[in-house]
Design an enzyme around this catalytic site. Structure first.
Site, PDB file in Angstrom:
ATOM      1  N   HIS A 116       0.422  -1.520   0.057  1.00 17.33           N
ATOM      2  CA  HIS A 116      -0.126  -0.392   0.082  1.00 17.33           C
ATOM      3  C   HIS A 116       0.530   1.139  -0.245  1.00 17.33           C
ATOM      4  CE1 HIS A 116       0.744   0.860   4.415  1.00 17.33           C
ATOM      5  NE2 HIS A 116       1.068  -0.340   4.297  1.00 17.33           N
ATOM      6  N   ASP A 117       0.146   2.188  -0.939  1.00 14.45           N
ATOM      7  CA  ASP A 117       0.895   3.513  -0.663  1.00 14.45           C
ATOM      8  C   ASP A 117       2.400   3.606  -1.015  1.00 14.45           C
ATOM      9  OD1 ASP A 117      -1.259   4.854   0.846  1.00 14.45           O
ATOM     10  OD2 ASP A 117      -0.770   3.616   2.312  1.00 14.45           O
ATOM     11  N   GLY A 134       4.784  -1.207   2.671  1.00 18.38           N
ATOM     12  CA  GLY A 134       3.625  -0.157   2.113  1.00 18.38           C
ATOM     13  C   GLY A 134       5.058   1.199   2.630  1.00 18.38           C
TER      14      GLY A 134
END
Length: 257
Positions: A116-117, A134
């Site tokens: 994520h991100d 992440g």
């Protein structure tokens, strides 16, 4: 197309190829001339550009593997001309950045995971089974070789080459080759830099900068000041200095004694 499902709220461009048993959920946008293989799952909130290749069994836009995620609306944005090979998983963002971002013209090899991100630049190669936690950032033209693990929040500078089976727990400055455990500077990414037009004078400049940065016995702060004082201002010098100054995790080690 056997048993392929495309949600009525998905937006597909022209000349899209869909394989068998592929699922495309609602709130998905896919650009023109993109080819999607068999048994691919593209989840809500995914944006894919034009001229991409998504190979079999990839899962794009999955829910972040992060306990702070609370079902907020986030995205996975993938640019143009990307090749995503078999069994790749890429998660969408969390409230931290609200999106995971993949640039243009990247090759993401089979079984890689991008958390994520993360922010991946342009023209990168992410090798076989690279595991990226992440909020990792990867600069343009970087090459991360197979079975490398990248710790969350790590930053990998542009034009870097990281050898296979590496463990990235510190930031990796631009233009270099890194290997060993713990990860350390092994010199410039000469092959990659020459391919992209860096001449011998420029290579010597960057090499001299890193010689000071990694061999200065006092501390990194002093080395940065020394480089700033002794080298004329260039794009490359400033990119190295800015990277080191902005690093929150600290940079990888230099030459071993």
């Amino acid at each position: 197309m056997k048993n392929t499902f495309v949600h009525t709220n998905a937006s597909l461009g022209v000349n899209i190829t869909l394989g068998n048993f592929t699922t495309i959920e609602d709130d998905v946008v896919i650009g023109d001339n993109t080819c999607i293989g068999n048994n691919v799952t593209i989840l809500s909130g995914t944006r894919i550009g034009a001229n991409c290749q998504i190979h079999s069994n990839s899962i794009l836009g999955g829910i972040p593997q992060d306990l702070k995620y609370r079902n907020e609306y986030t995205l996975l944005e993938i640019g143009n001309d990307n090749i995503i090979r078999e069994f790749v998983t890429i998660n969408k963002g969390t409230i931290s950045k609200m999106k995971t971002l993949i640039g243009n013209s990247n090759l993401i090899m089979s079984n890689a995971h991008i958390g994520h991100d993360c922010i991946i630049g342009n023209n990168c190669v992410i090798g076989f089974s690279v595991g990226m936690a992440g909020e990792v950032e990867v600069g343009d033209w970087s090459n991360i070789s197979g079975l490398t693990a990248v710790h969350q929040f790590s930053i990998i500078g542009e034009h870097t080459m990281i050898s296979g089976l590496s463990r990235v727990v510190k930031d990796v400055p631009p233009y270099i080759m890194a290997a060993n455990d713990p990860l350390q500077y092994l010199g410039l990414n000469l092959v990659g830099l020459k391919r992209r037009g860096f001449n011998s004078k420029k290579l010597e400049e960057i090499k001299a900068i890193y010689r000071i940065l990694f061999q200065e016995k006092r501390n990194t702060k002093f080395a940065v000041q020394l480089i700033e004082n002794e080298f004329e201002q260039t794009i490359e010098r400033d990119k190295v200095l800015d990277f080191v100054r902005q690093s929150k995790r600290g940079i990888i080690k230099g030459y071993r004694e």
